[in-house]
Scaffold this active site. Sequence first.
Site, PDB file in Angstrom:
ATOM      1  N   ARG A   1     -35.345 -39.128 -41.476  1.00  0.00           N
ATOM      2  CA  ARG A   1     -34.992 -39.971 -42.643  1.00  0.00           C
ATOM      3  C   ARG A   1     -35.966 -40.505 -43.210  1.00  0.00           C
ATOM      4  O   ARG A   1     -35.780 -40.755 -44.790  1.00  0.00           O
ATOM      5  CB  ARG A   1     -33.776 -40.643 -41.988  1.00  0.00           C
ATOM      6  CG  ARG A   1     -33.177 -40.489 -40.866  1.00  0.00           C
ATOM      7  CD  ARG A   1     -31.711 -41.497 -40.660  1.00  0.00           C
ATOM      8  NE  ARG A   1     -32.593 -42.676 -40.098  1.00  0.00           N
ATOM      9  CZ  ARG A   1     -31.921 -43.322 -39.629  1.00  0.00           C
ATOM     10  NH1 ARG A   1     -30.590 -43.951 -39.874  1.00  0.00           N
ATOM     11  NH2 ARG A   1     -32.885 -44.306 -38.804  1.00  0.00           N
TER      12      ARG A   1
ATOM     13  N   TYR B   1     -25.676 -44.734 -22.396  1.00  0.00           N
ATOM     14  CA  TYR B   1     -24.836 -43.725 -23.208  1.00  0.00           C
ATOM     15  C   TYR B   1     -23.588 -43.386 -22.872  1.00  0.00           C
ATOM     16  O   TYR B   1     -22.387 -43.578 -22.832  1.00  0.00           O
ATOM     17  CB  TYR B   1     -25.435 -43.047 -23.859  1.00  0.00           C
ATOM     18  CG  TYR B   1     -26.345 -43.589 -24.408  1.00  0.00           C
ATOM     19  CD1 TYR B   1     -25.793 -44.061 -26.438  1.00  0.00           C
ATOM     20  CD2 TYR B   1     -27.642 -43.382 -25.030  1.00  0.00           C
ATOM     21  CE1 TYR B   1     -26.694 -44.409 -27.528  1.00  0.00           C
ATOM     22  CE2 TYR B   1     -28.445 -43.955 -25.364  1.00  0.00           C
ATOM     23  CZ  TYR B   1     -28.000 -44.455 -26.780  1.00  0.00           C
ATOM     24  OH  TYR B   1     -29.004 -45.196 -27.775  1.00  0.00           O
TER      25      TYR B   1
ATOM     26  N   ARG C   1     -30.315 -32.795 -44.887  1.00  0.00           N
ATOM     27  CA  ARG C   1     -29.056 -33.235 -44.535  1.00  0.00           C
ATOM     28  C   ARG C   1     -27.195 -33.614 -45.575  1.00  0.00           C
ATOM     29  O   ARG C   1     -26.535 -33.431 -45.092  1.00  0.00           O
ATOM     30  CB  ARG C   1     -29.120 -34.941 -44.213  1.00  0.00           C
ATOM     31  CG  ARG C   1     -28.043 -35.197 -43.277  1.00  0.00           C
ATOM     32  CD  ARG C   1     -28.509 -36.328 -42.192  1.00  0.00           C
ATOM     33  NE  ARG C   1     -27.318 -36.962 -41.538  1.00  0.00           N
ATOM     34  CZ  ARG C   1     -27.062 -37.895 -41.086  1.00  0.00           C
ATOM     35  NH1 ARG C   1     -28.549 -38.809 -40.722  1.00  0.00           N
ATOM     36  NH2 ARG C   1     -26.199 -38.547 -40.855  1.00  0.00           N
TER      37      ARG C   1
ATOM     38  N   ASP D   1     -31.966 -34.239 -30.112  1.00  0.00           N
ATOM     39  CA  ASP D   1     -31.002 -35.519 -29.812  1.00  0.00           C
ATOM     40  C   ASP D   1     -30.863 -35.547 -28.581  1.00  0.00           C
ATOM     41  O   ASP D   1     -30.074 -34.826 -27.457  1.00  0.00           O
ATOM     42  CB  ASP D   1     -29.566 -36.070 -30.489  1.00  0.00           C
ATOM     43  CG  ASP D   1     -28.990 -37.437 -30.298  1.00  0.00           C
ATOM     44  OD1 ASP D   1     -28.485 -37.552 -29.150  1.00  0.00           O
ATOM     45  OD2 ASP D   1     -30.024 -38.214 -31.413  1.00  0.00           O
TER      46      ASP D   1
END
Length: 348
Positions: A35, A155, A44, A81
């Site tokens: 980013r 997670y 993106r 990811d």
Amino acid sequence: MSRRETLSDHKPLLATLRGERQDIAPIWLMRQAGRYLPEYRALRAEKGGFLDLVNDSDAAAEVTIQPLRRFGFDGAILFSDILMVPSAMGQSLSFGVGEGPALAPPLVDTALGALQAVPARLEPVYGTVRKVAAMLSPQTTFLGFAGSPWTVATYMVAGHGSKDQAETRRYAYRDPQAFAEIIDAIARVTIEYVGKQIEAGVEAVQLFDSWSGSLSPAQFERWVIAPNAAITAALHARYPDTPIIGFPKGAGAKLAAYARETGVDALGLDETLDPVWANTTIPQDMPVQGNLDPLALITGGETLDQAIDFILSAFPERPHVFNLGHGILQDTPIDHVDRLLSRVRGAR
């Protein structure tokens, strides 16, 4: 020329991870594809959300290559990811706008056996690896990665991230047998996942344990060291020439046991560790990576220069890969990255 001399000339990062110290430390940055780069933000915006990029092999390969075009890093890190593994195990993965990742159903109230594996969800990642491998220069080392079982499990159990992983820690204490089944299942999938990355073209692998710092020493032994040792042993047996970097963020004093017992080839150091202490504590010949504070990179100037020089001076004899202590932050000025590269590469 020997094979090692040839490797050092052409791939300084890979040579370092295999134990050969370089006159100038090779460099890559965690989250270097992302980013803080305007070209990433533009792509993106064109493609949609984060998972739209990850699951589009052409787009993910482009994102992986972008920081190399701009900065000429010594390593490319696969754009993907860590939660692709629970997605392949059967949980639904989503990223809400302005929110972190979400996995459903959370295993805190759903049995692991209720999940239906969808291994095809990993195929776009392998496609990205093949595309990037075909694009890289001969001097650039291609790094794959996976999340370590404890971090991935935090997670999967809670269904989301948290600051202290309390829900998952409670679960592990309450039902260690059920939690061990989750950890073992993640480890099995991770071995296959990383293996296929290697077969598709990555040359070294990093295992991210981003939340390992939340565990007590006994829990760290059980949920961090043991599964990472199993993954490392399996990968070494299949791919003996592929270095594995272990990155147990927040491990602190437990780092020495991790270095001795997991069998990883190199060790990532987070920004909270004194590199001088690390150099005197971990095995003598083990390559290390790190450990610049991402906020020092944002600050820039003399603060950045002093931090770089201190880290470089901490490893006078040890093979060292220069990196951040964690991922590069979104508001990092690009000219500060240029300054970092110039400082590291100008050092002798």
